[in-house]
Structures are given as C-alpha cells and as structure tokens.
Scaffold this motif. Structure first.
Motif, PDB file in Angstrom:
ATOM      1  N   ASN A   1      37.732  39.521  36.606  1.00 27.44           N
ATOM      2  CA  ASN A   1      38.147  40.087  35.329  1.00 27.44           C
ATOM      3  C   ASN A   1      39.655  40.320  35.244  1.00 27.44           C
ATOM      4  O   ASN A   1      40.320  40.517  36.262  1.00 27.44           O
ATOM      5  CB  ASN A   1      37.413  41.406  35.088  1.00 27.44           C
ATOM      6  CG  ASN A   1      35.921  41.185  34.985  1.00 27.44           C
ATOM      7  OD1 ASN A   1      35.480  40.160  34.440  1.00 27.44           O
ATOM      8  ND2 ASN A   1      35.150  42.102  35.542  1.00 27.44           N
ATOM      9  N   CYS A   2      40.162  40.323  34.002  1.00 26.93           N
ATOM     10  CA  CYS A   2      41.588  40.529  33.741  1.00 26.93           C
ATOM     11  C   CYS A   2      42.065  41.849  34.334  1.00 26.93           C
ATOM     12  O   CYS A   2      41.422  42.882  34.156  1.00 26.93           O
ATOM     13  CB  CYS A   2      41.852  40.506  32.234  1.00 26.93           C
ATOM     14  SG  CYS A   2      43.553  40.890  31.777  1.00 26.93           S
ATOM     15  N   VAL A   3      43.170  41.801  35.039  1.00 25.60           N
ATOM     16  CA  VAL A   3      43.714  42.984  35.714  1.00 25.60           C
ATOM     17  C   VAL A   3      44.098  44.066  34.703  1.00 25.60           C
ATOM     18  O   VAL A   3      44.110  45.249  35.018  1.00 25.60           O
ATOM     19  CB  VAL A   3      44.915  42.562  36.598  1.00 25.60           C
ATOM     20  CG1 VAL A   3      46.131  42.193  35.752  1.00 25.60           C
ATOM     21  CG2 VAL A   3      45.287  43.624  37.606  1.00 25.60           C
ATOM     22  N   TYR A   4      44.355  43.665  33.433  1.00 22.15           N
ATOM     23  CA  TYR A   4      44.786  44.662  32.439  1.00 22.15           C
ATOM     24  C   TYR A   4      43.628  45.161  31.573  1.00 22.15           C
ATOM     25  O   TYR A   4      43.419  46.353  31.453  1.00 22.15           O
ATOM     26  CB  TYR A   4      45.905  44.098  31.561  1.00 22.15           C
ATOM     27  CG  TYR A   4      46.584  45.184  30.747  1.00 22.15           C
ATOM     28  CD1 TYR A   4      47.554  46.004  31.321  1.00 22.15           C
ATOM     29  CD2 TYR A   4      46.222  45.425  29.419  1.00 22.15           C
ATOM     30  CE1 TYR A   4      48.154  47.031  30.606  1.00 22.15           C
ATOM     31  CE2 TYR A   4      46.822  46.452  28.692  1.00 22.15           C
ATOM     32  CZ  TYR A   4      47.795  47.245  29.288  1.00 22.15           C
ATOM     33  OH  TYR A   4      48.376  48.259  28.573  1.00 22.15           O
ATOM     34  N   CYS A   5      42.884  44.231  30.936  1.00 24.77           N
ATOM     35  CA  CYS A   5      41.880  44.653  29.947  1.00 24.77           C
ATOM     36  C   CYS A   5      40.453  44.631  30.463  1.00 24.77           C
ATOM     37  O   CYS A   5      39.549  45.142  29.807  1.00 24.77           O
ATOM     38  CB  CYS A   5      41.995  43.804  28.684  1.00 24.77           C
ATOM     39  SG  CYS A   5      41.455  42.098  28.938  1.00 24.77           S
ATOM     40  N   GLY A   6      40.213  43.992  31.626  1.00 21.15           N
ATOM     41  CA  GLY A   6      38.862  43.962  32.178  1.00 21.15           C
ATOM     42  C   GLY A   6      37.953  42.893  31.605  1.00 21.15           C
ATOM     43  O   GLY A   6      36.812  42.750  32.039  1.00 21.15           O
TER      44      GLY A   6
ATOM     45  N   GLY B   1      48.761  39.516  24.535  1.00 23.77           N
ATOM     46  CA  GLY B   1      48.854  40.975  24.476  1.00 23.77           C
ATOM     47  C   GLY B   1      48.868  41.609  25.856  1.00 23.77           C
ATOM     48  O   GLY B   1      49.709  42.467  26.144  1.00 23.77           O
ATOM     49  N   CYS B   2      47.937  41.182  26.724  1.00 24.92           N
ATOM     50  CA  CYS B   2      47.875  41.760  28.079  1.00 24.92           C
ATOM     51  C   CYS B   2      49.161  41.447  28.843  1.00 24.92           C
ATOM     52  O   CYS B   2      49.716  42.306  29.526  1.00 24.92           O
ATOM     53  CB  CYS B   2      46.666  41.220  28.839  1.00 24.92           C
ATOM     54  SG  CYS B   2      45.096  41.869  28.222  1.00 24.92           S
ATOM     55  N   GLU B   3      49.630  40.207  28.703  1.00 25.16           N
ATOM     56  CA  GLU B   3      50.859  39.796  29.391  1.00 25.16           C
ATOM     57  C   GLU B   3      52.039  40.665  28.943  1.00 25.16           C
ATOM     58  O   GLU B   3      52.843  41.133  29.754  1.00 25.16           O
ATOM     59  CB  GLU B   3      51.135  38.321  29.092  1.00 25.16           C
ATOM     60  CG  GLU B   3      52.337  37.774  29.817  1.00 25.16           C
ATOM     61  CD  GLU B   3      52.702  36.346  29.375  1.00 25.16           C
ATOM     62  OE1 GLU B   3      51.999  35.795  28.503  1.00 25.16           O
ATOM     63  OE2 GLU B   3      53.695  35.813  29.891  1.00 25.16           O
TER      64      GLU B   3
ATOM     65  N   TRP C   1      43.843  37.104  35.004  1.00 24.50           N
ATOM     66  CA  TRP C   1      44.355  37.353  33.654  1.00 24.50           C
ATOM     67  C   TRP C   1      43.446  36.667  32.644  1.00 24.50           C
ATOM     68  O   TRP C   1      42.956  35.560  32.883  1.00 24.50           O
ATOM     69  CB  TRP C   1      45.779  36.800  33.580  1.00 24.50           C
ATOM     70  CG  TRP C   1      46.426  36.781  32.236  1.00 24.50           C
ATOM     71  CD1 TRP C   1      46.615  37.843  31.390  1.00 24.50           C
ATOM     72  CD2 TRP C   1      46.998  35.650  31.572  1.00 24.50           C
ATOM     73  NE1 TRP C   1      47.274  37.442  30.267  1.00 24.50           N
ATOM     74  CE2 TRP C   1      47.523  36.098  30.343  1.00 24.50           C
ATOM     75  CE3 TRP C   1      47.133  34.289  31.894  1.00 24.50           C
ATOM     76  CZ2 TRP C   1      48.157  35.234  29.433  1.00 24.50           C
ATOM     77  CZ3 TRP C   1      47.770  33.434  31.000  1.00 24.50           C
ATOM     78  CH2 TRP C   1      48.280  33.912  29.786  1.00 24.50           C
ATOM     79  N   CYS C   2      43.232  37.335  31.477  1.00 23.25           N
ATOM     80  CA  CYS C   2      42.281  36.838  30.481  1.00 23.25           C
ATOM     81  C   CYS C   2      42.881  35.760  29.589  1.00 23.25           C
ATOM     82  O   CYS C   2      42.173  35.138  28.806  1.00 23.25           O
ATOM     83  CB  CYS C   2      41.800  37.991  29.612  1.00 23.25           C
ATOM     84  SG  CYS C   2      43.145  38.727  28.648  1.00 23.25           S
ATOM     85  N   GLY C   3      44.197  35.541  29.689  1.00 23.80           N
ATOM     86  CA  GLY C   3      44.832  34.525  28.846  1.00 23.80           C
ATOM     87  C   GLY C   3      45.448  35.120  27.595  1.00 23.80           C
ATOM     88  O   GLY C   3      46.076  34.408  26.813  1.00 23.80           O
TER      89      GLY C   3
HETATM   90 ZN   LIG Z   1      43.419  40.852  29.453  1.00 21.21          ZN
END
Ligand SMILES: [Zn+2]
Length: 456
Positions: A438-443, A412-414, A407-409
């Motif tokens: 990389n973040c599972v949602y945004c990359g 929004g992604c969460e 996760w990128c932290g």
């Molecule tokens: Zn993300």
C-alpha cells in the motif's frame, strides 16, 4: 595551499565541498553571481568525461553538431509545457548593436525548439530517419540558489537530439541513452546509480516520459546525474516535424533528447572525496594509464623546490590523484618505488614495487582502486537506503538517505510528501523489488515503489 585544513565532511559537508572545489583549483566564482569559471584541473576532468561519453555516442551512430546560442523568443512559446517550465529561468537579449531588437532572443536553456525548427526543413521522408545528433555546449538557466558544478546559471553539458519514424524506435533510443549514462557512471566514474523513470511532477518540461540516473552523495542526499527524455510527438507537432512514410502518408516524427552536464564533476567529488580532499576514479587517470601502457611510464614529476615531501603528498592528496609514486635516493638504490593509494590513506595503502614491473603494477592497482571506489560508494548507498513501509519510516529515512517506498501513483500524495518532508520522488526504479503493498502516504493500493530523498 594544502596546509590549510578543509572542514571535515562530518562537520559541514556543504562547506567541505565548497572549499575543496576552490582549493583543488577545479573552479572559481565568476564576477556575475551564480556563474562559475572552470579552471584547468576541473576542465581536464570534464574533457575525460567528454571523451568517455563521446566515444559511446559515436559507437551508437550519433554525430556531433553545433546550433546557435541565440533562439527567437517565439520558439520557446510553441510548446506549451516547455514554455511553462522554462519561462522563469530564461535570460533574454533585447538589445543588439545598440538597437532594440524587433523580436527578443533567448540564450538557449536547451535546444529542442531550434532543432525542431530546423528538422521541419531537413526531414521530408522516412529515408531521412532516424536523425541522431549531439552537441557539446553551454546553456543558461537563471537559477536562484547556485553551487559550483551542481547548479550554476551557465553550465556545460551535452545535449543529444534524435528523431524517429516510430514510437518504439524513439522509446528504445531513450532507454539506450539511459543505459549509456549508467554504464559511464558505474564503469568510468565508479558511481553506482539507480536508473529509473521520473514522476509527472518531476519530468522535463515538454517530455512524454523522463528517465534519469540518480546517485547518493556522501551526505545521503540524491543527485540527478543524467536524464533521457522520450518526447513523444510533442515537439514534432509544435514545430511540424513531419515525414512521408512508405505508404505516402504524412506522419509526425517521434523525438528524444538526453543530457549529462558538469554536475557529474560535483557528483564525483561528493561521492568519492574524503576529509583529505578529492579522490578521483580511474576515468581521470585513463589518459595516464594509456600512456603508461604505450610508452613505459609517464608521470607528473613534482619538481617544486622548497617544499617538503609531506607538503607535496598532502597537495596531491587534495587533488585526488589515485596513485602516487614516491621515489627517493634510497628507493633508487634498491631499484624500487613506493606506490601510495589515494583510496587507502596512510601506511596501509603503501606498496613497494620493483621499478622493472612498475607499469604492470600500476595498471593492476588502478583497476583495484576503481573497483574499490565503486564498491565503497555502493555499500554506502545500501547502508543509507531504507525500505520504508510506513510514513514514519519514510520521514526518518530521508533525514540521512534514501527511502524506498510504495506509492499509489497520485500526484497529491507525491506533493504532500514533498511539502511535509522536503524529500522529492527521485525516480521509479526500472527494476522493481519487493512485490505489492500500500501507498506509504494514503494507504491505497500501490502501483510502484519509488525512491524518495532530499536532493541537490
Ligand atoms: Zn497515495
């Protein structure tokens, strides 16, 4: 009672749980929607949990106190995040003795505010610190969706509250209490847990950092089983909890709070229970074991007349007793008893033991049962936790268990993951495995790996 079969866990886990709680006579529904009555067998489990924790709290220097149930409404308003978080859940008293009250009183949802208020009077100097307190009580939060033990309007718990001179000391206290919860969960309740940090979105209203132990239930869902909060100086500033340091400078204290509740009983049922009923870890048998060691054998003798042995066996199985001693006339003639392990139903779990060594045999078997329960729950959690590197993998994993994803932290992604999958970030495990990615949602490059799951 035990003749009526429970639904199996595979058929309907939720209904299996509800019926088991009622049939094992752990708790019942109260006349007020969302409240529960804890019956003697359920309360005995809670007393075992209390003893196991209270011992650990006292060994680390904490003292028990009792603060009042009623808190002035204005106290809740003093810490801005606290009021935002708790306002929708408050029960408010506006009339007392037939008179409209000048100031409404809230029934405590937790006690940081009233304790902060009193600390501002009690703490003056660095010599007064640290303050290490705990209280066993009940609190009220006006929950809409309720389930016996897991979420009720009023629930029983302990709330620890501490004040310190330095940030480092308060942070160390927060992690010490998280460790104590994890140690209790693993060694007494035989529940493997993941200690971790909560995201900003999931943390306690008013905390700087929230830590929690997360456990996987028998249906793959997550349950937060205990929390420990580093409150920074948020409550100390709101309630002016200050002390004179060694240089004569006035400083705000650093505070913590931590809690574990009757939810733990729900966790024990959901982690260890099977289609026959409850399976209790050693914690519940602690008293019995201690008595066996002290005074030979002390057992609950089932003298009920008019019931067959088979009916009695089912009944005790439903109630989760870890070890059953069967003693018939033939056994007495042989000077032996049959011991039946609850965690291994049927013939496989039956052992014939000479009466002369019974205490030692029981002692050994209880230790084996405890370990077996923990290992089984851990194997289940591992089998249902997936390293999910893509969003597709995450979606699939949370259908039946935990996703361990990068996760990128970003908040929004969460939020998007929660909205699209109904899985929340349970915690960012303190032990991080698997390196960067990389973040599972945004990359975008990830800052941590986190557990995502649907939760109770
Ligand atoms: Zn993300």
């Amino acid at each position: 009672m035990a003749e009526e079969k429970l639904p199996t866990r595979a058929q309907d886990f939720s209904e299996w749980y509800n019926q088991l709680v009622l049939k094992a006579q752990l708790a019942d529904y109260a006349p007020v929607r969302g409240c529960m009555i804890v019956r003697p067998y359920g309360w005995a489990l809670w007393e075992n949990i209390q003893q196991a924790l209270d011992r650990r709290f006292k060994a680390t220097g904490h003292q028990n106190v009792a603060f009042p149930l009623l808190i002035p409404r204005s106290f809740i308003d003093k810490e801005k995040h606290h009021v935002e978080g708790f306002s929708p859940e408050l029960a408010v008293v506006t009339v007392g003795g037939g008179e409209e009250l000048a100031e409404p009183l809230v029934i405590r949802p937790t006690s940081e505010t009233i304790i902060g208020h009193m600390w501002s009077k009690w703490i003056q100097s660095y010599r007064d610190l640290p303050v290490l307190m705990n209280q066993w009580n009940s609190v009220v939060r006006w929950e809409l969706r309720t389930k016996l033990f897991l979420r009720t309007l009023e629930f029983y718990w302990q709330e620890g509250h501490t004040a310190h001179a330095t940030r480092e000391e308060a942070e160390a206290e927060t992690l010490q209490m998280l460790d104590i919860y994890a140690d209790f969960a693993v060694n007494d309740a035989a529940i493997p847990v993941i200690p971790g940090r909560k995201s900003e979105a999931e943390k306690f209203a008013g905390a700087h950092t929230t830590y929690a132990i997360e456990a996987m239930m028998g249906d793959g869902k997550a349950l937060q089983a205990g929390t420990s909060h580093f409150l920074g100086q948020n409550f100390a500033e709101a309630f002016e909890v200050k002390y004179l340091d060694q240089n004569g400078q006035l400083q705000h204290c650093w505070t913590t709070s931590w809690g574990l509740s009757t939810r733990m009983i729900g966790a024990i049922i959901m982690v260890h229970g099977d289609d026959q009923g409850l399976v209790l870890p050693l914690d519940a048998a602690r008293k019995l074991r201690a008595e066996i060691v002290k005074a030979g054998i002390r057992v609950t003798l089932d003298e009920r007349e008019g019931q067959s042995p088979g009916w009695k066996f089912n009944d005790w199985e439903m109630r989760g007793v870890p070890l059953r001693v069967e003693l018939g006339p033939k056994d007495v003639a042989k000077q032996a008893a049959v011991l039946a392990r609850r965690d291994r139903p049927g013939r496989e779990g039956k052992i014939s033991a000479p009466l002369a060594d019974l205490p030692a045999t029981i002692e050994r078997l209880l230790a084996e049962i405890q370990q077996a329960l923990h290992d089984k729950a851990l194997a289940f959690r591992k089998a249902n936790t997936h390293d999910a590197d893509t969003y597709g993998d995450l979606k699939k994993a949370v259908e039946s268990g935990f996703a361990y994803s990068r996760w990128c932290g970003s908040v929004g992604c969460e939020a998007k993951i929660k909205e699209e999958t109904r899985a929340t970030m349970r915690c960012i495990p303190l032990e991080q495995e698997g390196g960067s990615g990389n973040c599972v949602y945004c990359g975008q490059p990830a800052t941590a790996r986190a557990i995502f799951a649907r939760a109770y």
